[in-house]
Design a protein around this motif. Sequence first.
Motif, short mmCIF file in Angstrom:
data_model
loop_
_atom_site.label_atom_id
_atom_site.label_comp_id
_atom_site.label_asym_id
_atom_site.label_seq_id
_atom_site.Cartn_x
_atom_site.Cartn_y
_atom_site.Cartn_z
N LEU A 166 0.82 -1.21 0.00
CA LEU A 166 0.00 0.00 0.00
C LEU A 166 0.85 1.26 0.00
O LEU A 166 1.94 1.29 0.57
N GLY A 167 0.31 2.30 -0.59
CA GLY A 167 1.02 3.56 -0.70
C GLY A 167 1.22 4.25 0.63
O GLY A 167 0.71 3.82 1.67
N PHE B 241 2.54 14.50 -4.33
CA PHE B 241 2.93 15.53 -5.30
C PHE B 241 1.71 15.93 -6.14
O PHE B 241 0.69 15.24 -6.17
N THR C 77 5.82 10.80 -7.74
CA THR C 77 4.99 10.10 -6.76
C THR C 77 5.78 9.94 -5.46
O THR C 77 6.98 9.64 -5.48
N PHE D 18 -5.98 6.20 -2.33
CA PHE D 18 -4.58 6.63 -2.38
C PHE D 18 -3.63 5.52 -1.95
O PHE D 18 -2.45 5.54 -2.29
N ARG D 19 -4.13 4.54 -1.24
CA ARG D 19 -3.25 3.43 -0.85
C ARG D 19 -2.99 2.50 -2.03
O ARG D 19 -2.00 1.77 -2.03
N ASP E 83 -1.56 5.86 -7.12
CA ASP E 83 -0.72 7.01 -6.74
C ASP E 83 -1.30 8.33 -7.25
O ASP E 83 -2.32 8.35 -7.94
N GLU E 84 -0.60 9.42 -6.90
CA GLU E 84 -1.12 10.75 -7.22
C GLU E 84 -1.10 11.07 -8.71
O GLU E 84 -1.68 12.06 -9.15
N GLN E 85 -0.42 10.21 -9.50
CA GLN E 85 -0.44 10.41 -10.95
C GLN E 85 -1.45 9.50 -11.64
O GLN E 85 -1.48 9.41 -12.87
N ARG F 268 -0.63 1.22 -7.99
CA ARG F 268 0.67 1.07 -7.32
C ARG F 268 1.33 -0.26 -7.71
O ARG F 268 0.65 -1.23 -8.04
#
Lengths: 379, 87
Positions: free
Chosen positions: A71-72, A94, A101, B43-44, B47-49, B53
């Motif tokens: 997980l992120g 970001f 990322t 978000f887990r 990713d932000e793009q 993941r």
Amino acid sequence: MVIPRKGGAARSRPTKLLIATRKGLWTIESDVARRAWKLAGPQFLGNIVHHAVLDPRDRKTLLAAARTGHLGPTVFRSVDRGRTWKEAARPPAFNPGSGRTVDHTFWLATGHASEPGVWYAGTSPQGLFRSEDGGSSWAGVEGFNEHPQRKVWCGGDQDGTPDGPKLHSILVDPRDPAHLYIGMSSGGVFESTDRGAGWRPLNRGVKADFLPDPDPEFGHDPHCVRQHPQLPDRLYQQNHCGIFRLDRPAERWTDIGVAMPKSVGAIGFPLVLHPRDPETLWVFPMDGSTIWPRVSPGGRPAVYRSVNGGRSWQRQGIGLPASQAWWTVKRQAMTADQAATVGVYFGTTSGELWGSRDEGRTWKCLARHLPHIYALEMA
Amino acid sequence: MIVRIPGLLRSYTNGAESVDIGSPVDLADALDELDARFSGLRFRVVDEQGAIRPHIKMFVDGVLAPGLRAPVAGARELMIVGALSGG
């Protein structure tokens, strides 16, 4: 320069430490004498916890930077000293479209005493984030993250240390909330005097023997940078290439690693300051020779202390293993308490926690069999 | 569409192993719906793009989804998996 040893209020109460590890978060708490210790945890078992920090301004808000293998990255937040936790509503990330990322949030730092609720976070790859609501919502400090020179300073996101390039050592001047320092591996030390809107490198005099220019403006690898709370113009750094001191407004760092024994060297990750005496600091050397084994030199771990600003160093190893101990200590995994006779603590890559209740003279193992310890902070 | 929730995300779903999220059009829609119900989950795993993941896989009716634009209209099941990620 003679700096008087400052008094200050020394505490006499139990010491509590936050132990952030590769597999979760533990705490350990002592009795008043700091002789008996009790380990508690884990929390966030299985999470990679890079840093956990208590807010000294309210003494109840705790943040923990975590991710897992799958997980992120995120930030967990407690407002009751760790009894209950809630995930940040908007963790550091970001800007969409930036192409970058956050792999993990690496460093957490509380803001200025006059700005309750303000926190800073440093990430891997190098990014700087700020929260104004006690760590729930994070926004990029765009003066750094979007700086046109950032990539020149730091290199690409694929460059850097084995566990990813990092922004760390976020220092807020106790006299001025707009005055910030950051450290980057790699990139070097940078300074802002306008709350992060603009940045300039501050690395002159620091070695960078992995670069062709012997005295470059940036591109260095500070491992840990500390600012003395009672003498904020005094900065120290443990660097990839030695140990250095800077007394602002000077711009050129002094090499204080030259006074370390040649057989031990001046390479290491952590650096810890005495809370009241700007002349006293501790480092934990590691083997940075040849192919960089990153273990205790010769398998004989020891702390080194200076009581004169790095002009000379003394080995402090009584109680530590005398041989065949091949662990080391990461950059966030060493800290000191506030007691009249300061306690010094470090956590090892092999999951042992060691403490000294006499300013490093003698050491005792406080806990063992923990996961790889990443960070140790006073709670 | 039923979403099968892996163990590593059940802290978000109060332990629920599967969730019915109605009829999303594509994977991005499906994850937005999941995040609306279980704040922070997206978000887990994304990713932000907008990329899934590295150690997360998503299967739509058993077929690996290449990205968030993968259509899911008419699909019965979305399975989110935590792939191998080392020790």
